[in-house]
Design a protein around this motif. Structure first.
Motif, PDB file in Angstrom:
ATOM      1  N   THR A  77      84.897 -96.226  69.351  1.00 48.23           N
ATOM      2  CA  THR A  77      84.133 -95.166  69.996  1.00 48.23           C
ATOM      3  C   THR A  77      84.795 -93.833  69.708  1.00 48.23           C
ATOM      4  OG1 THR A  77      83.499 -96.661  71.773  1.00 48.23           O
ATOM      5  CG2 THR A  77      83.347 -94.305  72.235  1.00 48.23           C
ATOM      6  N   THR A  78      84.015 -92.845  69.308  1.00 50.34           N
ATOM      7  CA  THR A  78      84.586 -91.511  69.120  1.00 50.34           C
ATOM      8  C   THR A  78      84.819 -90.887  70.489  1.00 50.34           C
ATOM      9  OG1 THR A  78      82.418 -90.492  68.948  1.00 50.34           O
ATOM     10  CG2 THR A  78      83.464 -91.175  66.889  1.00 50.34           C
ATOM     11  N   MET A  79      85.702 -89.921  70.539  1.00 53.42           N
ATOM     12  CA  MET A  79      86.020 -89.279  71.806  1.00 53.42           C
ATOM     13  C   MET A  79      86.382 -87.829  71.588  1.00 53.42           C
ATOM     14  SD  MET A  79      90.059 -89.616  72.145  1.00 53.42           S
ATOM     15  CE  MET A  79      90.045 -88.527  73.403  1.00 53.42           C
ATOM     16  N   GLN A  80      86.306 -87.074  72.674  1.00 54.63           N
ATOM     17  CA  GLN A  80      86.843 -85.720  72.706  1.00 54.63           C
ATOM     18  C   GLN A  80      87.709 -85.641  73.948  1.00 54.63           C
ATOM     19  OE1 GLN A  80      83.780 -82.731  73.095  1.00 54.63           O
ATOM     20  NE2 GLN A  80      83.543 -83.060  75.256  1.00 54.63           N
ATOM     21  N   LEU A  81      88.606 -84.721  73.968  1.00 47.14           N
ATOM     22  CA  LEU A  81      89.420 -84.463  75.142  1.00 47.14           C
ATOM     23  C   LEU A  81      88.879 -83.194  75.785  1.00 47.14           C
ATOM     24  CD1 LEU A  81      91.885 -85.170  76.857  1.00 47.14           C
ATOM     25  CD2 LEU A  81      93.258 -83.793  75.303  1.00 47.14           C
ATOM     26  N   SER A  82      88.459 -83.288  77.044  1.00 44.36           N
ATOM     27  CA  SER A  82      87.911 -82.142  77.772  1.00 44.36           C
ATOM     28  C   SER A  82      88.973 -81.614  78.722  1.00 44.36           C
ATOM     29  CB  SER A  82      86.672 -82.563  78.568  1.00 44.36           C
ATOM     30  OG  SER A  82      85.697 -83.075  77.700  1.00 44.36           O
ATOM     31  N   ILE A  83      89.206 -80.316  78.693  1.00 45.42           N
ATOM     32  CA  ILE A  83      90.246 -79.686  79.494  1.00 45.42           C
ATOM     33  C   ILE A  83      89.611 -78.588  80.349  1.00 45.42           C
ATOM     34  CG2 ILE A  83      92.413 -78.384  79.426  1.00 45.42           C
ATOM     35  CD1 ILE A  83      92.916 -79.750  76.667  1.00 45.42           C
ATOM     36  N   ASP A  84      89.689 -78.734  81.676  1.00 41.98           N
ATOM     37  CA  ASP A  84      89.199 -77.691  82.576  1.00 41.98           C
ATOM     38  C   ASP A  84      90.112 -76.472  82.456  1.00 41.98           C
ATOM     39  OD1 ASP A  84      87.300 -79.488  83.406  1.00 41.98           O
ATOM     40  OD2 ASP A  84      88.173 -79.824  85.379  1.00 41.98           O
ATOM     41  N   CYS A  85      89.526 -75.287  82.519  1.00 42.54           N
ATOM     42  CA  CYS A  85      90.324 -74.078  82.370  1.00 42.54           C
ATOM     43  C   CYS A  85      89.594 -72.868  82.933  1.00 42.54           C
ATOM     44  CB  CYS A  85      90.664 -73.845  80.896  1.00 42.54           C
ATOM     45  SG  CYS A  85      89.239 -73.495  79.858  1.00 42.54           S
ATOM     46  N   ALA A  86      90.316 -71.766  83.039  1.00 45.53           N
ATOM     47  CA  ALA A  86      89.737 -70.502  83.470  1.00 45.53           C
ATOM     48  C   ALA A  86      89.267 -69.663  82.284  1.00 45.53           C
ATOM     49  CB  ALA A  86      90.759 -69.703  84.284  1.00 45.53           C
ATOM     50  N   ASP A  87      89.976 -69.769  81.145  1.00 40.15           N
ATOM     51  CA  ASP A  87      89.721 -68.901  80.002  1.00 40.15           C
ATOM     52  C   ASP A  87      89.666 -69.725  78.714  1.00 40.15           C
ATOM     53  OD1 ASP A  87      89.627 -66.952  78.036  1.00 40.15           O
ATOM     54  OD2 ASP A  87      91.354 -65.833  78.786  1.00 40.15           O
ATOM     55  N   PRO A  88      88.486 -70.274  78.369  1.00 38.45           N
ATOM     56  CA  PRO A  88      88.389 -71.091  77.160  1.00 38.45           C
ATOM     57  C   PRO A  88      88.853 -70.371  75.893  1.00 38.45           C
ATOM     58  CG  PRO A  88      86.396 -71.313  78.462  1.00 38.45           C
ATOM     59  CD  PRO A  88      87.208 -70.225  79.096  1.00 38.45           C
ATOM     60  N   GLU A  89      88.537 -69.096  75.772  1.00 38.00           N
ATOM     61  CA  GLU A  89      88.910 -68.356  74.565  1.00 38.00           C
ATOM     62  C   GLU A  89      90.426 -68.341  74.367  1.00 38.00           C
ATOM     63  OE1 GLU A  89      87.927 -64.113  72.371  1.00 38.00           O
ATOM     64  OE2 GLU A  89      87.276 -64.426  74.428  1.00 38.00           O
ATOM     65  N   PHE A 147      87.205 -76.992  75.945  1.00 40.67           N
ATOM     66  CA  PHE A 147      87.759 -76.271  77.082  1.00 40.67           C
ATOM     67  C   PHE A 147      86.607 -75.833  77.974  1.00 40.67           C
ATOM     68  CE2 PHE A 147      90.557 -75.997  73.461  1.00 40.67           C
ATOM     69  CZ  PHE A 147      91.695 -76.543  73.999  1.00 40.67           C
ATOM     70  N   GLN A 148      86.480 -76.509  79.109  1.00 35.75           N
ATOM     71  CA  GLN A 148      85.375 -76.292  80.031  1.00 35.75           C
ATOM     72  C   GLN A 148      85.794 -75.299  81.105  1.00 35.75           C
ATOM     73  OE1 GLN A 148      84.106 -79.787  82.154  1.00 35.75           O
ATOM     74  NE2 GLN A 148      82.263 -78.789  82.894  1.00 35.75           N
ATOM     75  N   GLN A 149      85.118 -74.167  81.156  1.00 33.95           N
ATOM     76  CA  GLN A 149      85.430 -73.160  82.161  1.00 33.95           C
ATOM     77  C   GLN A 149      85.002 -73.657  83.539  1.00 33.95           C
ATOM     78  OE1 GLN A 149      83.577 -69.318  81.649  1.00 33.95           O
ATOM     79  NE2 GLN A 149      85.313 -68.314  82.603  1.00 33.95           N
ATOM     80  N   GLU A 172      71.894 -70.378  82.406  1.00 29.78           N
ATOM     81  CA  GLU A 172      72.806 -69.255  82.133  1.00 29.78           C
ATOM     82  C   GLU A 172      74.046 -69.302  83.017  1.00 29.78           C
ATOM     83  OE1 GLU A 172      73.791 -65.623  80.216  1.00 29.78           O
ATOM     84  OE2 GLU A 172      71.834 -66.543  79.949  1.00 29.78           O
ATOM     85  N   GLU A 173      73.877 -69.600  84.313  1.00 27.62           N
ATOM     86  CA  GLU A 173      75.008 -69.589  85.246  1.00 27.62           C
ATOM     87  C   GLU A 173      76.024 -70.706  84.978  1.00 27.62           C
ATOM     88  OE1 GLU A 173      71.495 -71.626  87.219  1.00 27.62           O
ATOM     89  OE2 GLU A 173      71.794 -69.735  86.171  1.00 27.62           O
ATOM     90  N   GLU A 174      75.687 -71.679  84.158  1.00 22.92           N
ATOM     91  CA  GLU A 174      76.630 -72.763  83.831  1.00 22.92           C
ATOM     92  C   GLU A 174      77.415 -72.489  82.559  1.00 22.92           C
ATOM     93  OE1 GLU A 174      74.955 -76.674  83.785  1.00 22.92           O
ATOM     94  OE2 GLU A 174      73.856 -76.337  85.657  1.00 22.92           O
ATOM     95  N   LEU A 175      77.114 -71.386  81.891  1.00 20.28           N
ATOM     96  CA  LEU A 175      77.705 -71.153  80.581  1.00 20.28           C
ATOM     97  C   LEU A 175      79.029 -70.408  80.596  1.00 20.28           C
ATOM     98  CD1 LEU A 175      74.514 -70.417  78.470  1.00 20.28           C
ATOM     99  CD2 LEU A 175      75.915 -72.488  78.531  1.00 20.28           C
ATOM    100  N   GLY A 176      79.478 -69.935  81.725  1.00 17.56           N
ATOM    101  CA  GLY A 176      80.739 -69.214  81.751  1.00 17.56           C
ATOM    102  C   GLY A 176      80.609 -67.847  81.105  1.00 17.56           C
ATOM    103  N   ASP A 177      81.753 -67.301  80.735  1.00 14.36           N
ATOM    104  CA  ASP A 177      81.790 -65.944  80.193  1.00 14.36           C
ATOM    105  C   ASP A 177      81.747 -65.957  78.669  1.00 14.36           C
ATOM    106  OD1 ASP A 177      82.145 -65.076  82.805  1.00 14.36           O
ATOM    107  OD2 ASP A 177      84.326 -65.182  82.657  1.00 14.36           O
ATOM    108  N   GLY A 178      81.100 -64.980  78.119  1.00 14.42           N
ATOM    109  CA  GLY A 178      81.158 -64.749  76.682  1.00 14.42           C
ATOM    110  C   GLY A 178      80.386 -65.757  75.855  1.00 14.42           C
ATOM    111  N   ASP A 179      80.481 -65.564  74.532  1.00 11.02           N
ATOM    112  CA  ASP A 179      79.775 -66.431  73.604  1.00 11.02           C
ATOM    113  C   ASP A 179      80.729 -67.008  72.558  1.00 11.02           C
ATOM    114  OD1 ASP A 179      80.324 -64.207  72.083  1.00 11.02           O
ATOM    115  OD2 ASP A 179      78.244 -63.637  71.788  1.00 11.02           O
TER     116      ASP A 179
END
Length: 149
Positions: free
Chosen positions: A3-15, A74-76, A50-57
């Motif tokens: 199975t393929t996977m990704q690692l998801s990391i909660d954060c304040a600033d994805p950039e 990196f999930q804001q 829109e409200e689920e997308l966090g800041d910036g593009d």
């Protein structure tokens, strides 16, 4: 089949974490899918509010340019980090047990210095006299723990 996977990391600033982890791992910021100018446009097209997308593009994920390692996303999130990670990355920069301990130590210490300059912080050295292990526990710019060994 694996199975393929990704690692998801909660954060304040994805950039910020995209820049740091791309540097730490030799990864690259993931480009938006073909036909979309940025990730925001892609997610809006697919109905994400829109409200689920966090800041910036900006990109909020990094990928291995060779296609071998997992994707890191990196999930804001609104809340800050409050406790020690239950999962962390071990960056194997020393070369493994077939490499003499002193050489591994030099490689780890060089990587510590490189990642300090990229925004990490050093937590502690993992070494006991007489053992054949040397490592350093660090934190990324948002306090997520990882080890160099």
């Amino acid at each position: 089949m694996a199975t393929t996977m990704q690692l998801s990391i909660d954060c304040a600033d994805p950039e910020c974490l995209v820049r740091f982890w791309a540097t730490a791992l030799g990864y690259v910021a993931e480009a938006p899918p073909e036909g979309f100018p940025d990730w925001r446009a892609y997610w809006l097209h697919h109905g994400v509010p829109e409200e689920e997308l966090g800041d910036g593009d900006c990109a909020d994920s990094v990928v291995d340019p060779d296609g071998v390692g997992p994707r890191l996303w990196f999930q804001q999130v609104p809340e800050g980090k409050s406790v020690k990670n239950r999962l962390h990355l071990d960056l194997k920069v020393g070369g493994g047990l077939s490499v003499p301990l002193e050489t591994r130590r030099q490689r780890v210490d060089a990587e510590v210095e490189r990642l300090l300059a990229a925004g990490a912080s050093r937590q502690r050295v993992l070494f006991t006299e007489g053992s054949d292990h040397y490592g350093v526990t660090m934190q990324d710019p948002e306090g997520n723990e990882f080890c160099l060994c």
